[in-house]
Design an enzyme around this catalytic site. Sequence first.
Site, PDB file in Angstrom:
ATOM      1  N   SER A  84       0.735  -1.062  -0.070  1.00  0.00           N
ATOM      2  CA  SER A  84       0.010  -0.006   0.151  1.00  0.00           C
ATOM      3  C   SER A  84       0.615   1.368   0.046  1.00  0.00           C
ATOM      4  CB  SER A  84      -0.779  -0.217   1.109  1.00  0.00           C
ATOM      5  OG  SER A  84      -0.206   0.050   2.476  1.00  0.00           O
ATOM      6  N   ASP A 231      -3.963   7.600  10.001  1.00  0.00           N
ATOM      7  CA  ASP A 231      -3.554   6.205  10.272  1.00  0.00           C
ATOM      8  C   ASP A 231      -1.965   6.355  10.736  1.00  0.00           C
ATOM      9  OD1 ASP A 231      -2.192   6.496   7.932  1.00  0.00           O
ATOM     10  OD2 ASP A 231      -3.305   4.566   7.174  1.00  0.00           O
ATOM     11  N   HIS A 234       0.431   5.750   6.352  1.00  0.00           N
ATOM     12  CA  HIS A 234       0.759   6.005   5.045  1.00  0.00           C
ATOM     13  C   HIS A 234       0.777   7.761   4.734  1.00  0.00           C
ATOM     14  CE1 HIS A 234      -1.663   2.355   5.107  1.00  0.00           C
ATOM     15  NE2 HIS A 234      -1.050   2.135   4.006  1.00  0.00           N
TER      16      HIS A 234
END
Length: 282
Positions: A84, A231, A234
């Site tokens: 990701s 979060d 990221h």
Amino acid sequence: MKKIFLALNKQPSAYPYRSVSLSVAILAALITLSGCQQKPEPVTTPDEPVIPSQIQNETTNNTSIQNGQQANEQSLTILALGDSLTEGLGVANDANYPAQLEARLQELGYKNVQVINSGLSGETSTGLVNRLDWVAQTKPDVTILTIGANDAIRGIDVATVEDNIRKAVKQLQDNDSDVILGGMQIYDNLGSEYVQSFAAMYPRIAKDMNVPLIPFFLAGVGGDPKLNQADAIHPTKEGYTIIVNDNILPILKPKLEQIRAHDIKVTNVPAPTKIKSAETTQ
């Protein structure tokens, strides 16, 4: 002139002296008319003669420049392979690192570069190895491999992760792709021994397999709330900009210049001279 000749024909043959006089007049008129015509311009020669060797050198130089331009314009494919962090979870399609990297490279003069985003959220090193045959169809000139973060989150044995990364690097190299390995670091919540072993894995792989290493893919971004999403994992668009400019390009550009130099060298190699065999010359 026509009137003059008609007048001559009307003169009686009994007067030869008049015929001579008119002939002299006609001759004078012809000389006068010929003098009125524009004289051809003299042919000028250059002050310095052109030497054949100079022409050959200029032709060679022009050919080299054209070959260099052609090499610079050759298409270049970069595969961004990972999880990701590569995919760009949570940011716009033009904000992830592959998209920003492509735009930045084009600004730097790599007009025909294409950066393919092959990041997959939740990807582990095992999953990545299993899809290598599929991503190899892109035939990348360079692959930026960044994997392992999800393995660490799951507490997967470091030896297993290292074995998978080595398999991935070798398979990519076997498909004629230059690999750049993105190093990762993890939080201390998994224990200092695991953290240290995990961090030491990337330099060891890079050294053993002779691939360039981005020491820490998230350097300057990881842990900074201003450059990460809610979060805290990221990066934001601004975070990815730092990753591209400060972490990726310093390692990637020398590799691209090496590829460019090789392409120019190959382009400038003269075609082999055909040698007729003894049978065909007889």
